[in-house]
Design an enzyme around this catalytic site. Structure first.
Site, short mmCIF file in Angstrom:
data_model
loop_
_atom_site.label_atom_id
_atom_site.label_comp_id
_atom_site.label_asym_id
_atom_site.label_seq_id
_atom_site.Cartn_x
_atom_site.Cartn_y
_atom_site.Cartn_z
N LYS A 130 30.76 49.62 30.20
CA LYS A 130 31.06 47.79 30.82
C LYS A 130 30.67 47.90 31.77
O LYS A 130 29.88 46.86 32.68
CB LYS A 130 33.07 48.09 30.28
CG LYS A 130 33.15 48.58 31.37
CD LYS A 130 35.34 47.83 30.83
CE LYS A 130 36.31 49.01 31.86
NZ LYS A 130 35.93 50.25 31.74
N SER A 159 35.24 44.03 35.90
CA SER A 159 34.25 45.29 35.38
C SER A 159 35.93 46.42 35.46
O SER A 159 35.97 46.71 35.98
CB SER A 159 32.90 46.05 35.70
OG SER A 159 33.15 47.17 34.92
#
Length: 211
Positions: free
Chosen positions: A38, A103
């Protein structure tokens, strides 16, 4: 919350600020297991947006624990507070007409829903991106050696091993990390933003790198 405080409205409405900055603000919330990729995708997306002359800023799960959230651990209560603070920070970025990219593992569904509601209550777009990966595959990658330490009992309450991860039920975007490369993941997000009219984006030609 303190009671002796007063909310001071901005002199500009969000719409006026958006017009002056020639872009709206929104939050793109990346969630997924450690080693899902991610942060890598979020970084590549940030670069693409900046190269497209759009204001964007990435908030990283590890980085904020060096400063803003350095007083928090990894208990469920501390994880809740970690995400609450980041949701508020992302909200400020979005309200300033910046694309906030967060994130964070953010393992609990209720915390992600809180972040979403904060944005929706202010009329700001919130896009949840679930970077999906099997824990077995994440363990094979293990770039920081965290899964190995968790399995050895050196790290307590580690998501996917000794602490839960609650998968999103209605994420706007699902990127299957084992099947989708970084560039393809970025294109998938850009396609969604374009189709929903959330950002004015330059078209990415087929085969062109998203950077």
């Amino acid at each position: 919350m303190a009671t002796n405080i007063t909310w001071h409205p901005h002199s500009l409405t969000h719409s006026e600020r958006s017009t002056l900055r020639s872009q709206p603000g929104l939050t793109i919330w990346f969630t997924g297991l450690s080693a899902s990729g991610k942060s890598t995708i979020a970084t590549a997306l940030e670069q693409h947006l900046l190269h497209s002359s759009l204001s964007a800023y990435r908030l990283d799960g590890d980085n904020v624990r060096f400063g803003l959230n350095r007083d928090l651990g990894f208990s469920e209560t501390d994880r809740n507070e970690n995400i609450r603070r980041i949701a508020e920070v992302a909200l400020l970025f979005a309200d300033s007409c910046t694309v906030a990219l967060t994130s964070f593992i953010s393992p609990y569904r209720k915390d992600r829903e809180l972040a979403r509601k904060l944005h929706e209550d202010r009329g700001l777009a919130f896009v949840e991106v679930y970077v999906q990966i099997a824990v077995e595959e994440a363990e094979k990658r293990d770039p920081k050696g965290l899964y190995k330490k968790a399995r050895a009992g050196e790290i307590k309450e580690f998501t996917g091993v000794s602490a839960p991860y609650e998968e999103p039920e209605n994420a706007e975007i699902v990127i299957r990390s084992g099947e989708t490369g970084v560039e393809e993941g970025v294109k998938q997000i850009l396609k969604y933003l374009d189709e929903k009219g959330l950002l004015k984006l330059q078209k990415i030609a087929e085969g062109q790198k998203a950077e």
